[in-house]
Scaffold this motif. Sequence first.
Motif, PDB file in Angstrom:
ATOM      1  N   GLU A 240       0.257  12.102  -9.446  1.00 28.78           N
ATOM      2  CA  GLU A 240      -0.403  13.385  -9.164  1.00 28.78           C
ATOM      3  C   GLU A 240       0.544  14.560  -9.399  1.00 28.78           C
ATOM      4  O   GLU A 240       0.147  15.584  -9.958  1.00 28.78           O
ATOM      5  CB  GLU A 240      -0.925  13.408  -7.725  1.00 28.78           C
ATOM      6  N   LEU A 241       1.787  14.417  -8.982  1.00 28.77           N
ATOM      7  CA  LEU A 241       2.762  15.491  -9.192  1.00 28.77           C
ATOM      8  C   LEU A 241       3.006  15.735 -10.675  1.00 28.77           C
ATOM      9  O   LEU A 241       3.106  16.881 -11.116  1.00 28.77           O
ATOM     10  CB  LEU A 241       4.075  15.161  -8.479  1.00 28.77           C
TER      11      LEU A 241
ATOM     12  N   GLU B  33       0.070  17.597 -12.145  1.00 27.59           N
ATOM     13  CA  GLU B  33       0.073  19.021 -11.787  1.00 27.59           C
ATOM     14  C   GLU B  33       1.054  19.804 -12.654  1.00 27.59           C
ATOM     15  O   GLU B  33       0.816  20.961 -12.966  1.00 27.59           O
ATOM     16  CB  GLU B  33       0.427  19.194 -10.308  1.00 27.59           C
ATOM     17  N   GLU B  34       2.165  19.164 -13.031  1.00 31.20           N
ATOM     18  CA  GLU B  34       3.167  19.838 -13.847  1.00 31.20           C
ATOM     19  C   GLU B  34       2.724  19.943 -15.298  1.00 31.20           C
ATOM     20  O   GLU B  34       2.889  20.961 -15.935  1.00 31.20           O
ATOM     21  CB  GLU B  34       4.506  19.086 -13.776  1.00 31.20           C
ATOM     22  N   ASP B  35       2.211  18.847 -15.847  1.00 31.72           N
ATOM     23  CA  ASP B  35       1.820  18.819 -17.248  1.00 31.72           C
ATOM     24  C   ASP B  35       0.670  17.845 -17.398  1.00 31.72           C
ATOM     25  O   ASP B  35       0.862  16.634 -17.365  1.00 31.72           O
ATOM     26  CB  ASP B  35       3.003  18.396 -18.121  1.00 31.72           C
ATOM     27  N   ALA B  36      -0.509  18.380 -17.616  1.00 32.86           N
ATOM     28  CA  ALA B  36      -1.708  17.545 -17.697  1.00 32.86           C
ATOM     29  C   ALA B  36      -1.645  16.562 -18.864  1.00 32.86           C
ATOM     30  O   ALA B  36      -2.321  15.539 -18.848  1.00 32.86           O
ATOM     31  CB  ALA B  36      -2.945  18.419 -17.815  1.00 32.86           C
ATOM     32  N   ASN B  37      -0.861  16.840 -19.884  1.00 33.50           N
ATOM     33  CA  ASN B  37      -0.783  15.967 -21.061  1.00 33.50           C
ATOM     34  C   ASN B  37       0.456  15.094 -21.061  1.00 33.50           C
ATOM     35  O   ASN B  37       0.824  14.545 -22.093  1.00 33.50           O
ATOM     36  CB  ASN B  37      -0.809  16.820 -22.338  1.00 33.50           C
ATOM     37  N   PHE B  38       1.123  14.967 -19.929  1.00 30.77           N
ATOM     38  CA  PHE B  38       2.356  14.193 -19.863  1.00 30.77           C
ATOM     39  C   PHE B  38       2.113  12.731 -20.210  1.00 30.77           C
ATOM     40  O   PHE B  38       2.779  12.167 -21.055  1.00 30.77           O
ATOM     41  CB  PHE B  38       2.980  14.320 -18.476  1.00 30.77           C
ATOM     42  N   PHE B  39       1.156  12.109 -19.558  1.00 32.38           N
ATOM     43  CA  PHE B  39       0.757  10.747 -19.881  1.00 32.38           C
ATOM     44  C   PHE B  39      -0.691  10.764 -20.342  1.00 32.38           C
ATOM     45  O   PHE B  39      -1.543  11.376 -19.710  1.00 32.38           O
ATOM     46  CB  PHE B  39       0.869   9.817 -18.665  1.00 32.38           C
TER      47      PHE B  39
ATOM     48  N   ASP C  44       0.822  -1.205   0.000  1.00 34.46           N
ATOM     49  CA  ASP C  44       0.000   0.000   0.000  1.00 34.46           C
ATOM     50  C   ASP C  44       0.859   1.260   0.000  1.00 34.46           C
ATOM     51  O   ASP C  44       0.509   2.268  -0.610  1.00 34.46           O
ATOM     52  CB  ASP C  44      -0.960   0.010   1.192  1.00 34.46           C
ATOM     53  N   LYS C  45       2.002   1.203   0.673  1.00 37.12           N
ATOM     54  CA  LYS C  45       2.928   2.341   0.642  1.00 37.12           C
ATOM     55  C   LYS C  45       3.458   2.550  -0.771  1.00 37.12           C
ATOM     56  O   LYS C  45       3.578   3.696  -1.233  1.00 37.12           O
ATOM     57  CB  LYS C  45       4.090   2.124   1.612  1.00 37.12           C
ATOM     58  N   LEU C  46       3.765   1.452  -1.465  1.00 31.49           N
ATOM     59  CA  LEU C  46       4.233   1.563  -2.845  1.00 31.49           C
ATOM     60  C   LEU C  46       3.138   2.138  -3.749  1.00 31.49           C
ATOM     61  O   LEU C  46       3.411   2.978  -4.610  1.00 31.49           O
ATOM     62  CB  LEU C  46       4.698   0.202  -3.359  1.00 31.49           C
ATOM     63  N   ARG C  47       1.914   1.694  -3.549  1.00 32.75           N
ATOM     64  CA  ARG C  47       0.792   2.234  -4.330  1.00 32.75           C
ATOM     65  C   ARG C  47       0.593   3.717  -4.042  1.00 32.75           C
ATOM     66  O   ARG C  47       0.293   4.508  -4.938  1.00 32.75           O
ATOM     67  CB  ARG C  47      -0.480   1.457  -4.039  1.00 32.75           C
ATOM     68  N   LEU C  48       0.775   4.108  -2.802  1.00 33.18           N
ATOM     69  CA  LEU C  48       0.666   5.517  -2.432  1.00 33.18           C
ATOM     70  C   LEU C  48       1.759   6.331  -3.107  1.00 33.18           C
ATOM     71  O   LEU C  48       1.512   7.428  -3.624  1.00 33.18           O
ATOM     72  CB  LEU C  48       0.745   5.669  -0.914  1.00 33.18           C
ATOM     73  N   MET C  49       2.979   5.797  -3.134  1.00 33.87           N
ATOM     74  CA  MET C  49       4.076   6.489  -3.817  1.00 33.87           C
ATOM     75  C   MET C  49       3.756   6.672  -5.299  1.00 33.87           C
ATOM     76  O   MET C  49       3.971   7.745  -5.866  1.00 33.87           O
ATOM     77  CB  MET C  49       5.381   5.700  -3.659  1.00 33.87           C
TER      78      MET C  49
END
Length: 72
Positions: free
Chosen positions: A28-29, A32-38, A17-22
């Motif tokens: 999410e980061l 926030e930087e580039d909505a079209n990144f992926f 669960d910690k890995l999934r959170l990471m």
Amino acid sequence: MPLAELMSQIQELPKIDKLRLMQFLATELVREEDANFFVANQEYPVWSPYNCSDAANTLMKLLATKQQEKNG
């Protein structure tokens, strides 16, 4: 919820669960930087060292040269 309380709850999570959170936070980061990144359902090339014999040969030559310099 205060950050200290959230962090104490995170410490109690199982490793998976910690890995999934990471992964979630990293995604999410990026969003926030580039909505079209992926873009969902799109393929992205990933470099692999397999079948890269030229790079391996170059490295072997460099190592051999360094070894000769050291011994010679």
